[in-house]
Design a protein around this motif. Structure first.
Motif, PDB file in Angstrom:
ATOM      1  N   GLU A   6       1.091  -1.298   0.044  1.00  0.00           N
ATOM      2  CA  GLU A   6       0.140  -0.106  -0.123  1.00  0.00           C
ATOM      3  C   GLU A   6       0.599   1.189  -0.125  1.00  0.00           C
ATOM      4  O   GLU A   6       2.078   1.404   0.466  1.00  0.00           O
ATOM      5  N   TRP A  36     -10.122  -3.286   0.307  1.00  0.00           N
ATOM      6  CA  TRP A  36      -9.552  -2.260   1.360  1.00  0.00           C
ATOM      7  C   TRP A  36     -10.502  -2.369   2.722  1.00  0.00           C
ATOM      8  O   TRP A  36     -11.641  -2.456   2.828  1.00  0.00           O
ATOM      9  N   ARG A  38      -9.770  -1.234   7.183  1.00  0.00           N
ATOM     10  CA  ARG A  38      -9.641  -0.289   7.926  1.00  0.00           C
ATOM     11  C   ARG A  38      -9.646  -0.767   9.509  1.00  0.00           C
ATOM     12  O   ARG A  38     -10.468  -1.578   9.847  1.00  0.00           O
ATOM     13  N   ARG A  45     -11.162  -4.845  12.834  1.00  0.00           N
ATOM     14  CA  ARG A  45     -10.848  -4.445  11.369  1.00  0.00           C
ATOM     15  C   ARG A  45     -12.405  -4.493  10.491  1.00  0.00           C
ATOM     16  O   ARG A  45     -13.098  -5.441  10.823  1.00  0.00           O
ATOM     17  N   MET A  92      -5.783   2.536  10.251  1.00  0.00           N
ATOM     18  CA  MET A  92      -4.812   1.820   9.499  1.00  0.00           C
ATOM     19  C   MET A  92      -5.592   1.223   8.381  1.00  0.00           C
ATOM     20  O   MET A  92      -6.420   0.331   8.588  1.00  0.00           O
ATOM     21  N   TYR A  93      -5.119   1.405   6.955  1.00  0.00           N
ATOM     22  CA  TYR A  93      -5.822   0.778   5.907  1.00  0.00           C
ATOM     23  C   TYR A  93      -5.182  -0.101   5.293  1.00  0.00           C
ATOM     24  O   TYR A  93      -3.774   0.024   5.089  1.00  0.00           O
ATOM     25  N   TYR A  94      -5.779  -1.350   4.999  1.00  0.00           N
ATOM     26  CA  TYR A  94      -4.988  -2.427   4.588  1.00  0.00           C
ATOM     27  C   TYR A  94      -5.569  -2.983   3.031  1.00  0.00           C
ATOM     28  O   TYR A  94      -6.877  -3.109   3.058  1.00  0.00           O
ATOM     29  N   TRP A 106      -3.130 -10.079   2.657  1.00  0.00           N
ATOM     30  CA  TRP A 106      -3.099  -8.724   3.287  1.00  0.00           C
ATOM     31  C   TRP A 106      -1.681  -7.995   3.041  1.00  0.00           C
ATOM     32  O   TRP A 106      -0.613  -8.343   2.987  1.00  0.00           O
ATOM     33  N   GLY A 109      -0.201  -2.431   5.390  1.00  0.00           N
ATOM     34  CA  GLY A 109      -1.110  -1.244   5.895  1.00  0.00           C
ATOM     35  C   GLY A 109      -0.355  -0.066   5.807  1.00  0.00           C
ATOM     36  O   GLY A 109       0.780   0.322   5.668  1.00  0.00           O
ATOM     37  N   GLN A 111      -1.213   4.223   7.132  1.00  0.00           N
ATOM     38  CA  GLN A 111      -1.926   4.938   8.072  1.00  0.00           C
ATOM     39  C   GLN A 111      -2.563   6.227   7.452  1.00  0.00           C
ATOM     40  O   GLN A 111      -2.009   6.839   6.622  1.00  0.00           O
TER      41      GLN A 111
END
Length: 116
Positions: A6, A36, A38, A45, A92-94, A106, A109, A111
């Motif tokens: 990411e 996505w 988060r 999550r 936090m976005y994954y 995954w 991540g 931020q």
């Protein structure tokens, strides 16, 4: 087997915009959907947005009308355009990729912080 990286996170004021990108590499032919998630501090999550290989999209109710997911098959990337950001979007976005039998892959991540 599948690597996800990411980029694009950062600090933005409420009402601002960010665009997240995820680059996929490895054995990605078996991937059938990307998306996505988060996770905010102290919270579970949650799915933000996803898109299948066929183009079907899904969004969390909290982001509908503000976020847009898109995929570029030629570049093996998935992006998330985030507009009208709110403090509650902080987390936090994954990046994720789904295999029909083996489950989820995954990324590490990135931020996203929304504050004044």
């Amino acid at each position: 087997q599948v690597q996800l990286v990411e980029s694009g996170g950062g600090l933005v004021q409420p009402g601002g915009s960010l665009r997240l990108s995820c680059a996929a590499s490895g054995s990605i032919s078996s991937v059938v959907a990307m998306g996505w998630y988060r996770q905010a501090p102290g919270k579970q999550r949650e799915l933000v947005a996803s898109q299948t290989n066929g183009g079907s999209t899904s969004y969390a109710d909290s982001v509908k009308g503000r976020f847009t997911i898109s995929r570029d098959g030629a570049k093996n990337t998935v992006s998330l355009q985030m507009n009208s950001l709110k403090p509650e979007d902080t987390g936090m976005y994954y990046c994720s990729a789904r295999h029909p039998l083996r489950g989820m892959y995954w990324g590490q991540g990135t931020q996203v912080s929304v504050s004044s």
